[in-house]
Design a protein around this motif. Structure first.
Motif, mmCIF file in Angstrom:
data_model
loop_
_atom_site.group_PDB
_atom_site.id
_atom_site.type_symbol
_atom_site.label_atom_id
_atom_site.label_comp_id
_atom_site.label_asym_id
_atom_site.label_seq_id
_atom_site.Cartn_x
_atom_site.Cartn_y
_atom_site.Cartn_z
ATOM 1 N N ILE A 111 0.840 -1.206 0.000
ATOM 2 C CA ILE A 111 0.000 0.000 0.000
ATOM 3 C C ILE A 111 0.871 1.250 0.000
ATOM 4 N N SER A 112 1.903 1.281 0.845
ATOM 5 C CA SER A 112 2.777 2.463 0.888
ATOM 6 C C SER A 112 3.549 2.612 -0.426
ATOM 7 N N GLU A 113 3.985 1.502 -0.995
ATOM 8 C CA GLU A 113 4.698 1.542 -2.282
ATOM 9 C C GLU A 113 3.779 2.078 -3.375
ATOM 10 N N ASN A 114 2.534 1.646 -3.358
ATOM 11 C CA ASN A 114 1.539 2.111 -4.333
ATOM 12 C C ASN A 114 1.323 3.612 -4.191
ATOM 13 N N THR A 115 1.258 4.101 -2.949
ATOM 14 C CA THR A 115 1.064 5.538 -2.711
ATOM 15 C C THR A 115 2.259 6.330 -3.239
ATOM 16 N N SER A 116 3.487 5.866 -2.959
ATOM 17 C CA SER A 116 4.674 6.587 -3.447
ATOM 18 C C SER A 116 4.741 6.558 -4.969
ATOM 19 N N LEU A 117 4.329 5.443 -5.579
ATOM 20 C CA LEU A 117 4.327 5.378 -7.051
ATOM 21 C C LEU A 117 3.306 6.359 -7.637
ATOM 22 N N LYS A 118 2.191 6.503 -6.991
ATOM 23 C CA LYS A 118 1.187 7.471 -7.470
ATOM 24 C C LYS A 118 1.742 8.885 -7.365
ATOM 25 N N HIS A 119 2.481 9.176 -6.293
ATOM 26 C CA HIS A 119 3.083 10.492 -6.120
ATOM 27 C C HIS A 119 4.119 10.754 -7.223
ATOM 28 N N CYS A 120 4.903 9.730 -7.521
ATOM 29 C CA CYS A 120 5.899 9.855 -8.609
ATOM 30 C C CYS A 120 5.218 10.104 -9.944
ATOM 31 N N VAL A 121 4.112 9.427 -10.176
ATOM 32 C CA VAL A 121 3.386 9.615 -11.439
ATOM 33 C C VAL A 121 2.895 11.050 -11.535
ATOM 34 N N GLN A 122 2.411 11.619 -10.440
ATOM 35 C CA GLN A 122 1.948 13.008 -10.460
ATOM 36 C C GLN A 122 3.110 13.958 -10.757
ATOM 37 N N GLN A 123 4.265 13.733 -10.141
ATOM 38 C CA GLN A 123 5.434 14.588 -10.390
ATOM 39 C C GLN A 123 5.863 14.496 -11.842
ATOM 40 N N LEU A 124 5.897 13.267 -12.358
ATOM 41 C CA LEU A 124 6.301 13.094 -13.756
ATOM 42 C C LEU A 124 5.305 13.759 -14.700
ATOM 43 N N THR A 125 4.048 13.722 -14.354
ATOM 44 C CA THR A 125 3.035 14.370 -15.187
ATOM 45 C C THR A 125 3.257 15.880 -15.190
ATOM 46 N N GLN A 126 3.558 16.455 -14.039
ATOM 47 C CA GLN A 126 3.819 17.895 -13.971
ATOM 48 C C GLN A 126 5.069 18.262 -14.773
ATOM 49 N N GLU A 127 6.135 17.468 -14.613
ATOM 50 C CA GLU A 127 7.359 17.721 -15.371
ATOM 51 C C GLU A 127 7.112 17.614 -16.870
ATOM 52 N N HIS A 128 6.306 16.641 -17.262
ATOM 53 C CA HIS A 128 5.976 16.458 -18.680
ATOM 54 C C HIS A 128 5.242 17.691 -19.192
ATOM 55 N N ARG A 129 4.319 18.219 -18.410
ATOM 56 C CA ARG A 129 3.573 19.401 -18.814
ATOM 57 C C ARG A 129 4.524 20.603 -18.970
ATOM 58 N N LYS A 130 5.453 20.754 -18.022
ATOM 59 C CA LYS A 130 6.414 21.875 -18.100
ATOM 60 C C LYS A 130 7.291 21.738 -19.333
ATOM 61 N N LEU A 131 7.765 20.507 -19.590
ATOM 62 C CA LEU A 131 8.611 20.292 -20.763
ATOM 63 C C LEU A 131 7.846 20.565 -22.054
ATOM 64 N N GLN A 132 6.538 20.192 -22.083
ATOM 65 C CA GLN A 132 5.717 20.467 -23.262
ATOM 66 C C GLN A 132 5.617 21.979 -23.481
ATOM 67 N N GLU A 133 5.441 22.735 -22.390
ATOM 68 C CA GLU A 133 5.347 24.188 -22.512
ATOM 69 C C GLU A 133 6.670 24.769 -23.013
ATOM 70 N N ARG A 134 7.795 24.270 -22.504
ATOM 71 C CA ARG A 134 9.121 24.740 -22.951
ATOM 72 C C ARG A 134 9.335 24.444 -24.421
ATOM 73 N N LEU A 135 8.950 23.223 -24.811
ATOM 74 C CA LEU A 135 9.099 22.831 -26.218
ATOM 75 C C LEU A 135 8.295 23.750 -27.115
ATOM 76 N N GLU A 136 7.074 24.051 -26.700
ATOM 77 C CA GLU A 136 6.223 24.937 -27.488
ATOM 78 C C GLU A 136 6.850 26.333 -27.570
ATOM 79 N N GLY A 137 7.409 26.790 -26.455
ATOM 80 C CA GLY A 137 8.089 28.098 -26.453
ATOM 81 C C GLY A 137 9.305 28.081 -27.372
#
Length: 189
Positions: free
Chosen positions: A138-164
């Motif tokens: 359960i704790s591993e699943n929670t940390s993996l979900k947190h990592c997925v959220q961080q990666l999603t945010q980083e992906h969004r930032k990189l997409q914005e940079r690429l567009e710029g």
């Protein structure tokens, strides 16, 4: 009274009796065809004779008794046939119900066996994974979900940079083209 008058009276009485018997026979036939109720009273009324005549005259009594007996026999046969028809439908329903009950019992047995197998698998799984491991998962699943959220945010930032960067590249391409055209104009002038 003279013997000739007596003979004439007897002949007239026999003729009347024969006519009454003929009417009784006709009425019995009509009632049978119309499926009317064959009773002494009904026959007497329709044949226009008295009930006493039907009881006292041996031939009339025999006709009426025969007709009533036949009517009862026919009604009994019709009732018996109806009873057998109804009994047959109930028998068929009972057989269908028994067959369906047997099929249902077999299906219940199969379902119970399947439920038993699945319950055994659940018990086996519980034994394979101790309670501490479940908490760890359960704790591993929670940390993996947190990592997925961080990666999603980083992906969004990189997409914005690429567009710029693409926008800057287009701007710089236009600027370079404009400068090249100015250089060409200055050379020709």
């Amino acid at each position: 009274m003279r013997p000739s008058n007596t003979a004439a009276a007897i002949a007239a009485r026999r003729t009347q009796t024969k006519a009454k018997l003929d009417r009784v026979t006709t009425v019995i036939g009509q009632l049978r065809r119309d499926r009317g109720r064959l009773t002494v009273r009904a026959i007497a009324e329709r044949a226009d004779v008295s009930s006493t005549f039907l009881y006292e005259n041996a031939d009339a009594r025999a006709l009426v008794q025969s007709a009533v007996t036949d009517s009862h026999t026919r009604r009994h046969a019709v009732g018996q046939a109806e009873h057998q028809r109804i009994e047959a439908t109930w028998r068929e329903r009972a057989l269908n119900a028994e067959a369906e009950l047997t099929r249902t019992q077999k299906e219940i047995l199969v379902q119970r066996q399947r439920i038993g197998e699945l319950m055994g698998q659940i018990r086996d799984f519980d034994q394979m994974v101790p309670g501490e491991s479940v908490q760890h998962l359960i704790s591993e699943n929670t940390s993996l979900k947190h990592c997925v959220q961080q990666l999603t945010q980083e992906h969004r930032k990189l997409q914005e940079r690429l567009e710029g960067a693409r926008s800057n590249l287009r701007f710089s391409d236009k600027r370079i083209a404009a400068l090249e055209s100015q250089l060409l104009e200055q050379e020709h002038s």
